[in-house]
Design an enzyme around this catalytic site. Structure first.
Site, PDB file in Angstrom:
ATOM      1  N   GLU A  18       0.852  50.615  -8.658  1.00 14.28           N
ATOM      2  CA  GLU A  18       2.173  50.221  -8.162  1.00 14.28           C
ATOM      3  C   GLU A  18       2.288  50.366  -6.640  1.00 14.28           C
ATOM      4  O   GLU A  18       3.277  50.878  -6.114  1.00 14.28           O
ATOM      5  CB  GLU A  18       3.265  51.037  -8.866  1.00 14.28           C
ATOM      6  CG  GLU A  18       3.274  50.830 -10.371  1.00 14.28           C
ATOM      7  CD  GLU A  18       4.365  51.615 -11.087  1.00 14.28           C
ATOM      8  OE1 GLU A  18       5.085  52.398 -10.427  1.00 14.28           O
ATOM      9  OE2 GLU A  18       4.499  51.456 -12.314  1.00 14.28           O
ATOM     10  N   GLU A  49       0.271  50.060 -17.888  1.00 12.44           N
ATOM     11  CA  GLU A  49       1.263  51.135 -18.030  1.00 12.44           C
ATOM     12  C   GLU A  49       2.415  50.569 -18.836  1.00 12.44           C
ATOM     13  O   GLU A  49       3.031  49.585 -18.439  1.00 12.44           O
ATOM     14  CB  GLU A  49       1.733  51.629 -16.663  1.00 12.44           C
ATOM     15  CG  GLU A  49       2.554  52.906 -16.710  1.00 12.44           C
ATOM     16  CD  GLU A  49       2.779  53.479 -15.303  1.00 12.44           C
ATOM     17  OE1 GLU A  49       1.791  53.563 -14.538  1.00 12.44           O
ATOM     18  OE2 GLU A  49       3.925  53.837 -14.980  1.00 12.44           O
TER      19      GLU A  49
END
Length: 831
Positions: free
Chosen positions: A442, A523
């Site tokens: 991220e 994720e």
């Protein structure tokens, strides 16, 4: 303590632990350390002479390494307390954030010192010190002289200290650490939290992480091994050496299966490639983790100069854009979890048994993969993944150049990114469990259209390919559309989607738009729950905020705005066979990130785990087990102790691998429920929404297709708490001063029924050949220190962690308190 050949895979082979008859010796630097934590406000740049051999450290605390200086300390919600500006009602408003890194004093400056007696007989040998990880900004000194430094707390590193050694004398190894504020988004731990070793070799030896094993042919019955071995010569003169490599099975190490001999001239350093062929080779997989060892022996004339062992496995990997992941030619859905590195109440300090216990629980659930979120893991984790059979996504960074933290990795990236990435690749590339390299999680570059992000992704991917062309590269994209637009997605091999959604962000949608991408749920879910706590009504809730207790519901329907229930994730994968599988956020609760209660609340640890911080299973464990395993199982929820909900609805759910089930309340049927693919929650769980609470019992009978009862489970309304029960996870331990037993305490009524809402104080005493290491109840709001000898139960349970001493004998554990009948458990600690 000397480690010798023959103890198996307990230590990283790339460090080459060898027998007493070879010049290589490895001393684990565990005992004898002295530790000092600098007071707040101490000048960070001044050493104060603490690196000098003659410095008086007599008042410092004796510690054993691995050591986390913060984990046993009191919680303090002022630690990492921040006021940040957030958007609300269309404008920026101040918001108080707390608990982000666990409310423990991990920040600051700490010093470690150790005395090392190095005999005169070692003169002429090469001597180095190795660190598996030091949190963080480590500076290493020997006898007052600066040896080197390594800032990234998760990297393993080594320094040659030969020229600094005083032979025939006592040497002083000193380490300073500076764990800076606002350097992490979760609990990092602090200190020498991983293993430290002193390595002595002949000047002619296999280099550090100097073997690289690949298996270009991995078939059942046949295996071809390519091994590149780098030999160093630090004698100052050219040497002719012979490299003998032998392959053995780890299960039968006395039988040599293949050999190769190569002569080479070494001046400084030289690499040698050898190819060996095995017949009857077994393949490595999660179901059958067959392991081999390459034993590299370096000879100069008739003299054996070095021996290094490298465990490896035969297996093939393939990611297919339409069919997902194939291991050894067989489609293998990834059933993975993301885990941070802390071990709950033990903190970041590495312990092999604690790591093994986590993996045992995940294996029971049907999990077959681990993502090392978001940093290089401990070597122990990868060794255990090799031996127990787990696939691994090995992750390097949480930040690139754009920072998430004021003192985060962004401050190191330009100077250290390649060094840290190469260190991870060289250390971990021989592990058969590692199937993916992850270069980022991220990263904020995803949100920018500047070309810098794509350039960094290309740079990091090229390093991975240069050092190991056999594994694919991924990055976890929480802004997957941004990664496509700015080109970052095209620089990696696998398209890692963090938090897909049903609709325009589903796997199927991405597969249709980008049919050439190989999809991975890097994720997923982010469901939150508190073990044994249920909130009403039982409905999907993206803004859980229960101010009465700061807990979240174990109906497995709550999470932050980006979450999806496990059911939605299962459906997206089932409907799109192109996706390789998922890594759920998270396998275990972890210290820090107490979402959704990170705004001035008592919470200091996460709620995301499938298993809580104490290692106790939440209901969600069984939902994943019902999806990830095939053996008959059934789990009934919630508990049946609802005196505050008489004559009110208490929805009942069943997680099972069987197709249908019938519910009974006090013997009266409430009907049969069968899986219903037309409803997402009916697809993976069986629900009776209209059950009205009355004391007594509920029982579910899980049925096969023919309607035959296969399994049943009952929940009873308990009486008043009367006694406690202790259940150790093992009865026999190793008397090595490190082995652990996890003892679960449960509160029971007089008849032995669990009291699932009991919050009762209990005291622990441990005597004999053990000591109490920690207590934990899994309650994210409990501020009792883990190092205390007392704690309240949470949802009727807590866990005591008991550690062996170095002495063999009995260990007696006693729990008592709150006028309940006490309990004892007796363990054996053996050599």
């Amino acid at each position: 303590m000397r480690v010798i050949l023959g103890i198996g895979l307990g230590l990283m082979a790339a460090w080459g632990f060898a027998g007493e008859d070879t010049p290589r010796t490895v001393d684990m630097l565990a005992e004898g350390w002295k530790f000092w934590k600098a007071p707040a406000g101490e000048c960070r740049t001044e050493t104060g002479g603490r690196e000098q051999a003659g410095f008086d450290d007599s008042s410092w605390e004796p510690v054993t390494v691995p050591h986390d200086w913060a984990i046993g300390q009191p919680f303090d919600m002022n630690i990492d307390r921040q006021v940040v500006q957030v958007m609300a009602d269309g404008e920026k408003q101040p918001q108080l954030r707390t608990g982000r890194t666990g409310a423990l004093p991990a920040y600051g400056v700490g010093w470690y010192r150790l005395r090392l007696a190095i005999p005169e007989s070692d003169r002429g040998r090469s001597i180095s010190v190795e660190f598996d990880g030091a949190m963080s900004n480590a500076k290493i000194y020997l006898n007052g002289r600066h040896v080197g430094e390594w800032p990234y707390g998760y990297s393993s590193f080594r320094f040659d200290i030969t020229r600094f050694v005083a032979f025939g004398a006592t040497n002083v190894l000193a380490v300073s650490l500076d764990n800076k504020e606002e350097s992490s988004r979760w609990y990092s731990g602090a200190g020498l939290y991983r293993q430290v070793r002193l390595v002595k070799t002949d000047p002619v030896h296999v280099a550090h992480w100097g073997t690289f094993v690949t298996t270009p042919v991995a078939e059942s019955g046949k295996g071809v091994v390519d091994i590149v071995t780098r030999v160093n010569n630090e004698s100052g003169e050219p040497r002719q050496v012979e490299l003998l490599t032998e392959i053995v099975a780890c299960a039968a190490p006395s039988k040599v299966l293949a050999t190769a001999r190569t002569g080479l001239s070494v001046e400084g350093s030289a690499a040698c490639k050898q190819t060996l062929t095995l017949t009857g080779a077994g393949l490595w997989s999660p179901e059958s983790p067959v392991l081999y060892k390459a034993i590299s022996k370096v000879y100069a004339g008739a003299a054996l100069r070095d021996v290094v062992e490298t465990p490896f496995g035969f297996r093939t990997l393939r990611f297919d854009k339409d069919q997902g992941f194939f291991l050894n030619g067989v489609r293998t859905p990834i059933k993975g979890v993301c885990n941070h590195h802390d071990l709950g109440p033990l903190g970041a300090a590495v312990n092999r048994r604690a790591t093994e216990r986590q993996l045992e629980l995940l294996k029971e659930m049907g999990c077959n993969a681990i993502r090392t979120s978001h940093n290089p893991p401990s070597p122990e984790l990868l060794e255990l993944c090799d031996t127990m059979g787990f696939l691994v996504m090995d992750e390097a960074f949480d930040e690139w150049k754009i920072g998430k933290n004021r003192n985060g990795y962004n401050t190191l990236f330009d100077q250290w990114a390649e060094k840290d990435l190469v260190a991870m690749l060289h250390r971990d590339r021989n592990h058969p469990s590692v199937i993916i390299w992850s270069i980022g999680n991220e990263v904020l570059e995803l949100n920018s259209m500047e070309p810098k992000g794509r350039e960094i992704a290309r740079f990091l991917t090229a390093i991975c390919k240069r050092e190991d062309p056999t594994r694919p590269v991924i990055s976890g994209f929480n802004n997957a559309k941004g990664a496509i637009k700015n080109g970052i997605a095209d620089e990696v091999d696998l398209f890692g989607i963090n938090y897909p959604r049903i609709g325009d962000m589903s796997y199927g949608k991405y597969h249709a738009e980008k049919p050439g991408y190989c999809l991975v749920g890097s994720e997923t879910a982010s469901t939150v729950s508190s073990r044994g706590v249920y909130k009403f009504p039982a409905k999907e809730n993206k803004v859980p905020w229960h101010l009465e207790d700061y807990q979240v519901s174990s109906y497995d329907l709550e999470g932050p705005p980006w979450f999806s229930t496990p059911d939605h994730e299962f459906a997206m994968q089932e409907d799109c066979p192109a996706v390789a599988g998922e890594f759920v956020w998270t396998g275990f609760d972890y210290l820090g990130e107490p979402t959704p209660y990170n705004e001035g609340t008592p919470s200091r640890s996460s709620y995301f785990g499938i298993i809580d911080l104490a290692g106790l299973k939440k209901d969600r464990f069984y939902l994943y087990q019902s999806r990830w395993t095939t053996a008959p199982m059934v789990h009934l929820l919630p508990h049946w102790d609802w005196s505050d909900r008489l004559n009110q609805a208490v929805p009942v759910m069943c997680y099972t691998t069987l197709p249908k089930a019938e519910l009974f309340v006090n013997g009266k049927s409430k009907g049969v429920r069968a899986r219903n693919k037309s409803e997402v929650f009916g697809r993976y769980r069986l629900v009776w929404e209209d059950v009205v609470y009355e004391p007594g019992e509920i029982r579910v009978e899980a049925l096969d297709e023919a309607g035959k009862v296969v399994l049943s489970q009952t929940r009873k309304t308990p009486g008043a708490p009367h006694q406690v029960r202790l259940t150790p996870d093992r009865a026999v331990l190793r008397a090595d001063g490190r082995d652990l037993c996890f003892v679960t305490l449960e509160v029971l009524d007089k008849e032995g029924n669990p009291c699932p809402r009991a919050a009762i104080l209990q005291f622990f005493e441990v005597s004999g050949s053990g000591r109490l290491r920690a207590l934990c109840n899994g309650d994210a709001t409990d501020h009792t220190p883990f190092s205390s000898n007392y704690m309240k139960t949470f949802s009727g349970k807590l866990v005591a962690v008991v550690e062996t001493t170095g002495e063999a004998g009995e260990i007696t554990i006693r729990a008592s308190g709150s006028k309940l009948r006490p309990a004892e458990a007796v363990l054996q600690s053996t050599r």
